[in-house]
Design an enzyme around this catalytic site. Sequence first.
Site, PDB file in Angstrom:
ATOM      1  N   HIS A  27      51.088  39.522   7.717  1.00  0.00           N
ATOM      2  CA  HIS A  27      50.163  39.840   8.815  1.00  0.00           C
ATOM      3  C   HIS A  27      50.800  40.813   9.801  1.00  0.00           C
ATOM      4  O   HIS A  27      52.016  40.999   9.801  1.00  0.00           O
ATOM      5  CB  HIS A  27      49.706  38.572   9.542  1.00  0.00           C
ATOM      6  CG  HIS A  27      50.782  37.891  10.332  1.00  0.00           C
ATOM      7  ND1 HIS A  27      51.710  37.062   9.764  1.00  0.00           N
ATOM      8  CD2 HIS A  27      51.063  37.943  11.654  1.00  0.00           C
ATOM      9  CE1 HIS A  27      52.528  36.618  10.704  1.00  0.00           C
ATOM     10  NE2 HIS A  27      52.168  37.142  11.861  1.00  0.00           N
ATOM     11  N   HIS A  68      50.397  42.394  14.078  1.00  0.00           N
ATOM     12  CA  HIS A  68      49.884  42.203  15.431  1.00  0.00           C
ATOM     13  C   HIS A  68      49.757  43.566  16.109  1.00  0.00           C
ATOM     14  O   HIS A  68      50.662  44.393  16.008  1.00  0.00           O
ATOM     15  CB  HIS A  68      50.851  41.358  16.269  1.00  0.00           C
ATOM     16  CG  HIS A  68      51.013  39.968  15.781  1.00  0.00           C
ATOM     17  ND1 HIS A  68      50.291  38.921  16.289  1.00  0.00           N
ATOM     18  CD2 HIS A  68      51.826  39.447  14.830  1.00  0.00           C
ATOM     19  CE1 HIS A  68      50.645  37.803  15.677  1.00  0.00           C
ATOM     20  NE2 HIS A  68      51.579  38.099  14.782  1.00  0.00           N
ATOM     21  N   TYR A  95      37.734  31.343  41.832  1.00  0.00           N
ATOM     22  CA  TYR A  95      37.217  32.447  42.633  1.00  0.00           C
ATOM     23  C   TYR A  95      35.691  32.448  42.642  1.00  0.00           C
ATOM     24  O   TYR A  95      35.054  32.593  43.674  1.00  0.00           O
ATOM     25  CB  TYR A  95      37.756  33.771  42.082  1.00  0.00           C
ATOM     26  CG  TYR A  95      37.162  34.983  42.751  1.00  0.00           C
ATOM     27  CD1 TYR A  95      37.593  35.395  44.009  1.00  0.00           C
ATOM     28  CD2 TYR A  95      36.164  35.729  42.119  1.00  0.00           C
ATOM     29  CE1 TYR A  95      37.049  36.511  44.619  1.00  0.00           C
ATOM     30  CE2 TYR A  95      35.611  36.838  42.725  1.00  0.00           C
ATOM     31  CZ  TYR A  95      36.061  37.231  43.977  1.00  0.00           C
ATOM     32  OH  TYR A  95      35.506  38.325  44.583  1.00  0.00           O
ATOM     33  N   GLN A 115      32.587  31.596  45.879  1.00  0.00           N
ATOM     34  CA  GLN A 115      31.684  32.615  46.390  1.00  0.00           C
ATOM     35  C   GLN A 115      30.559  31.962  47.185  1.00  0.00           C
ATOM     36  O   GLN A 115      30.128  30.861  46.881  1.00  0.00           O
ATOM     37  CB  GLN A 115      31.090  33.424  45.226  1.00  0.00           C
ATOM     38  CG  GLN A 115      32.119  34.209  44.458  1.00  0.00           C
ATOM     39  CD  GLN A 115      32.848  35.226  45.312  1.00  0.00           C
ATOM     40  OE1 GLN A 115      32.238  36.152  45.848  1.00  0.00           O
ATOM     41  NE2 GLN A 115      34.144  35.058  45.455  1.00  0.00           N
TER      42      GLN A 115
END
Length: 136
Positions: free
Chosen positions: A61, A63, A128, A132
């Site tokens: 494999h 990456h 976050y 609000q």
Amino acid sequence: MQDFKKLHHCVYNLKYHLVLVTKYRRKCITDPIIIRLKEIFIELCLKWECNLIEFNGEPDHIHLLLELKPKITLSAFINNLKTVSSRYIRKEFSNHLSKFYYKNPIFWSRSYCILTCGGAPLSVIKQYIEQQAGVD
């Protein structure tokens, strides 16, 4: 500080970790193949106007750490990476790959793993948004 990019109507910072595996997870990737794959991916990223930040792999494999623009269709981009790189690798390393793939002209598995990366952790973003001000 985030490294934001800009287009006409958006600001973005899109980084992806892509993992591609060989068909049947055959351990057929050698150092010369890794070097050639990196060259192919750099060239393709230039054509797609994106950035290959990091690249490496193991015998079965690879990456890629990629920075993409939001206008790029992710599945089309990945399909192009796999199709073009497979064609070149099968052609240039046919003798070596014939030991692993007897009948079909294949190199990559149909599947792949794509992960977003960078930016704030999900817990910070969730907090976050929760903080609000609501609509009254």
